[in-house]
Scaffold this active site. Structure first.
Site, PDB file in Angstrom:
ATOM      1  N   HIS A  37       0.936  -1.389  -0.022  1.00  0.00           N
ATOM      2  CA  HIS A  37       0.144  -0.028  -0.450  1.00  0.00           C
ATOM      3  C   HIS A  37       1.176   1.260   0.106  1.00  0.00           C
ATOM      4  O   HIS A  37       1.001   1.984  -0.825  1.00  0.00           O
ATOM      5  CB  HIS A  37      -0.747  -0.221   0.953  1.00  0.00           C
TER       6      HIS A  37
HETATM    7  O1  RIB Z   1      -5.724  -0.176   4.753  1.00  0.00           O
HETATM    8  C1  RIB Z   1      -3.918  -0.265   4.695  1.00  0.00           C
HETATM    9  C2  RIB Z   1      -3.366   0.561   5.085  1.00  0.00           C
HETATM   10  O2  RIB Z   1      -3.373   1.015   6.671  1.00  0.00           O
HETATM   11  C3  RIB Z   1      -1.781   0.924   5.129  1.00  0.00           C
HETATM   12  O3  RIB Z   1      -1.700   2.501   5.641  1.00  0.00           O
HETATM   13  C4  RIB Z   1      -1.267   0.289   5.432  1.00  0.00           C
HETATM   14  O4  RIB Z   1       0.448   0.411   6.599  1.00  0.00           O
HETATM   15  C5  RIB Z   1      -2.589   0.646   7.084  1.00  0.00           C
HETATM   16  O5  RIB Z   1      -1.720   1.816   8.030  1.00  0.00           O
END
Ligand code: RIB
Ligand code: CA
Length: 314
Positions: A244
């Protein structure tokens, strides 16, 4: 050679935050990390600020300034994600406790002070966690939103739905009130939602390439991913962990890897059923004013080639 882009990384490490930070620190000619501001999210603040320093030392950059920020959302109770990231937030590799000091200044004050001190339009904010710190800075210092060059954040989802509720992605869900403030602040925003991050999957060959770097960073990233992927593999049957947060850093380095649309995105802050939903008008069915570039696709091979090549520099 142009001067490096000035950025502040706001983060809740988190294995994927760690990779995003490592990628940024591996590219000092392109990105100048003015500071790393930590927020409660994946794990409580005491751990996110510790993990950020662990990652800076793993990168061999103990001089990076790391700040602790908000330990809870603006209005709601903190929700954490140990079920994804493990008890420490950085489960997977065994990494030494940090020696480098945490800055004494509060992260929110650092964000305000930096945006006022640097020439207007020259600092990019890179939120990788709940938006509490950024929202609090905008709330305390309304003048600074206009001084932000761009906000490039990981959060939200439209076609992908949610990963913490059926409709909400974790970062937005933890602090929807903060997200509303940020999305309405008027600063240019680029959003990396689950729609694109779920296409940046660390398949086995890609993880093997991290390990094959033969460096402490390469091994740590491979071990973080090995740990982090089990949640998404179980839930989505995906072929690997979605990276992500590194999508944010990669966008700063090579925006041409990504495609999206400039649309209206609003945040649900009232309904308990859809709390934290990013209501993205992807099909422009409303007259609501576009306020964000919502990214929908990535050249995944290009992304991993960039990531692996740059991590090799650490
Ligand atoms: O949903 C994914 C996000 O939430 C990413 O940034 C992960 O690190 C959590 O913070
Ligand atoms: Ca994060």
């Amino acid at each position: 050679m142009s001067t490096p882009r000035k950025i502040i990384i706001d983060t809740d490490p988190g294995q994927d935050d760690a990779v995003a930070i490592l990628l940024a620190l591996a590219c000092p000619d392109e990105l100048e990390v003015l500071g790393i501001t930590c927020v409660a999210g994946n794990v409580p603040l005491a751990l996110t600020q510790k993990n950020a320093r662990i990652v800076c030392e793993l990168a061999g950059k103990p001089e990076v300034r790391v700040f602790a920020g908000c330990d809870a959302p603006l209005k709601r109770k903190l929700v954490t994600a140990e079920h994804v990231h493990g008890k420490t937030g950085l489960d997977g590799p065994v990494l030494p406790d940090p020696v480098m000091q945490l800055e004494s200044q509060h992260a929110v004050d650092f964000i305000i002070e930096t945006l006022r001190a640097e020439p207007s339009g020259t600092v990019t904010l890179c939120p990788l966690g709940p938006l509490t710190n950024v929202a609090k800075a905008f709330d305390q210092a309304p003048d600074i939103a206009a001084r932000v060059q761009e906000i490039v954040l990981m959060g939200g989802g439209y076609f992908e739905g949610g990963n913490i509720t059926p409709t909400a992605e974790f970062n937005i869900y933890v602090d929807p009130d903060a997200a509303k403030i940020v999305f309405e602040a008027g600063a240019p925003i680029v959003v990396m939602p689950l729609d694109v991050t779920h296409k940046a999957l660390v398949t086995k060959p890609r993880n093997d390439a991290f390990r094959a770097l033969g460096t402490p960073v390469g091994l740590a990233v491979a071990e973080m991913t090995d740990f982090f992927e089990r949640f998404d593999k179980e839930k989505y049957g995906s072929s690997g962990a979605p990276l992500h947060d590194p999508c944010v850093t990669a966008y700063l380095l090579k925006p041409e890897l990504f495609t999206g649309r400039h649309i209206n995105v609003e945040i649900e802050t009232v309904s308990e059923l859809t709390l934290g939903m990013t209501v993205a008008d992807w099909w422009r069915v409303t007259e609501r004013k576009p306020n964000a570039t919502f990214i929908g696709d990535v050249d995944a091979d290009g992304f991993f080639a960039l990531l692996t090549e740059r991590l090799a520099r650490l």
